[in-house]
Structure formats: structure tokens, C-alpha cells
Scaffold this motif. Sequence first.
Motif, PDB file in Angstrom:
ATOM      1  N   LEU A 199       0.808  -1.219   0.000  1.00  0.00           N
ATOM      2  CA  LEU A 199       0.000   0.000   0.000  1.00  0.00           C
ATOM      3  C   LEU A 199       0.841   1.268   0.000  1.00  0.00           C
ATOM      4  O   LEU A 199       0.465   2.256  -0.659  1.00  0.00           O
ATOM      5  CB  LEU A 199      -0.951   0.001   1.208  1.00  0.00           C
ATOM      6  N   GLN A 200       1.966   1.274   0.700  1.00  0.00           N
ATOM      7  CA  GLN A 200       2.799   2.483   0.752  1.00  0.00           C
ATOM      8  C   GLN A 200       3.220   2.901  -0.650  1.00  0.00           C
ATOM      9  O   GLN A 200       3.151   4.085  -1.019  1.00  0.00           O
ATOM     10  CB  GLN A 200       4.024   2.241   1.626  1.00  0.00           C
ATOM     11  N   LEU A 201       3.655   1.928  -1.446  1.00  0.00           N
ATOM     12  CA  LEU A 201       4.056   2.232  -2.817  1.00  0.00           C
ATOM     13  C   LEU A 201       2.848   2.639  -3.649  1.00  0.00           C
ATOM     14  O   LEU A 201       2.939   3.544  -4.488  1.00  0.00           O
ATOM     15  CB  LEU A 201       4.757   1.020  -3.440  1.00  0.00           C
ATOM     16  N   VAL A 202       1.706   1.998  -3.422  1.00  0.00           N
ATOM     17  CA  VAL A 202       0.472   2.362  -4.116  1.00  0.00           C
ATOM     18  C   VAL A 202       0.158   3.839  -3.900  1.00  0.00           C
ATOM     19  O   VAL A 202      -0.161   4.573  -4.843  1.00  0.00           O
ATOM     20  CB  VAL A 202      -0.716   1.502  -3.625  1.00  0.00           C
ATOM     21  N   LEU A 203       0.248   4.277  -2.652  1.00  0.00           N
ATOM     22  CA  LEU A 203      -0.080   5.657  -2.331  1.00  0.00           C
ATOM     23  C   LEU A 203       0.838   6.634  -3.060  1.00  0.00           C
ATOM     24  O   LEU A 203       0.397   7.672  -3.566  1.00  0.00           O
ATOM     25  CB  LEU A 203       0.003   5.880  -0.818  1.00  0.00           C
ATOM     26  N   LYS A 204       2.118   6.304  -3.127  1.00  0.00           N
ATOM     27  CA  LYS A 204       3.070   7.197  -3.788  1.00  0.00           C
ATOM     28  C   LYS A 204       2.826   7.255  -5.293  1.00  0.00           C
ATOM     29  O   LYS A 204       2.797   8.324  -5.895  1.00  0.00           O
ATOM     30  CB  LYS A 204       4.502   6.752  -3.494  1.00  0.00           C
TER      31      LYS A 204
END
Length: 200
Positions: A175-180
Motif C-alpha cells: 500500500l505504501q508504494l500504491v499511495l506514492k
Amino acid sequence: MGEQNFLSNFALEGKIHSTDFIEIWMHYDSDRSGFMEQDEVTAFLTDLFKKKKGTVTNEVVNQAVQQLFMTYDENNDGQLSMNELYCILDVEDSIFGSLSHVDLMGDDEFDTLFNHYDKTGQGFIDSESALFALISDMMRRHGGEISAHELQRVRKAVLAVCDSDGNGRIDKSELQLVLKVASQAVKSSHDDDIHEDFTR
């Protein structure tokens, strides 16, 4: 036995969860054109009246369809965009409005965000309605126009980069990469819209 009313799956009395909104949109945009044409709006309003009142006549539905287009079809193209349907349904405010910027989000906020889109508690965000909802909420936070075609473009970009195990789901670790990636894609889209406005 008659066909089940699709809207019976949703509580429409209060604010509508953004994931529910996306599921409703995807169901009634049955030809996946990115818009709801008159026959699709008719099907939607028929189910909406039946959910709220139990029964409805074709005359009432047809009058409501005409009134809806007169009120919400802002560009008079004879079809409803996703942005216009947001104006019709009472959808919850974007969760991103109550959270820190993506780069500054703490663990508690991150968990709150993940749990918001993992409505069933299965430990992942599905790549269909929930991921579309997350991206549309980002777009609403940026104040941009919400279009089904733009959502699809950003979703494809996100999955191409972020679905590391290729299972079509977004795990908490992804999710962290998704958000970025989504934030960058949404900002790029928003900047393009502003550039278009100034160059028209």
C-alpha cells in the motif's frame, strides 16, 4: 421470483462509502463506456425508487430521468459522468481530507486508511472497486474532475508498479508504494487539467 434489486446490497440512507459508490457505478455503467447513458440511468433510478418506495411506475421513472438530466448533466451530452453521479448520491467525504500527506502518514493513519478500503477485513484491498475508490478519493482530495477513464488509467499504472506478487490485490506491504504512485499520477492528471483550463 423477480430479479433482486442491486441497490438492496447497500445502505443509502446516510453517507455512502466510496467503495459502495464505485460498485454502484460499475454495475449500472453496464457497457463500461465510462458514462451512464439514458437506459442505464433509467435502470439505476428504477432500482433506487423500488428500494425507497417498494414500487414505481414507468411514468414516474421517465419523469425523474428527464429531471435528473436537466439538473445534473452539466455539459448536456445526454449521459452522466462519474463526477455528475457524485453530485447526485450522498457519498462520504474523501478520507484523505482527514489524514496527513502520503509522505508524512504515521502508522496509525496508515492502518486507518488500509482498514477503510479493506471493508471485509480480509487483509487486502481488491484491485477493482476498492482500489478505484482509493484513487477517486485521492482525486476528490485534489479537487480534480472524476472520470471513469482517468481512474482506469491511474489504476493500471498503480497495478503495473505495485502489485509485486501479481495476485490482483493490494496487500498492506504494497500500500505504501500504491499511495506514492497513485498520488503522483493523480497530481499529474490534476496539473494537466489546470494547464488545459489556462490554455483554452
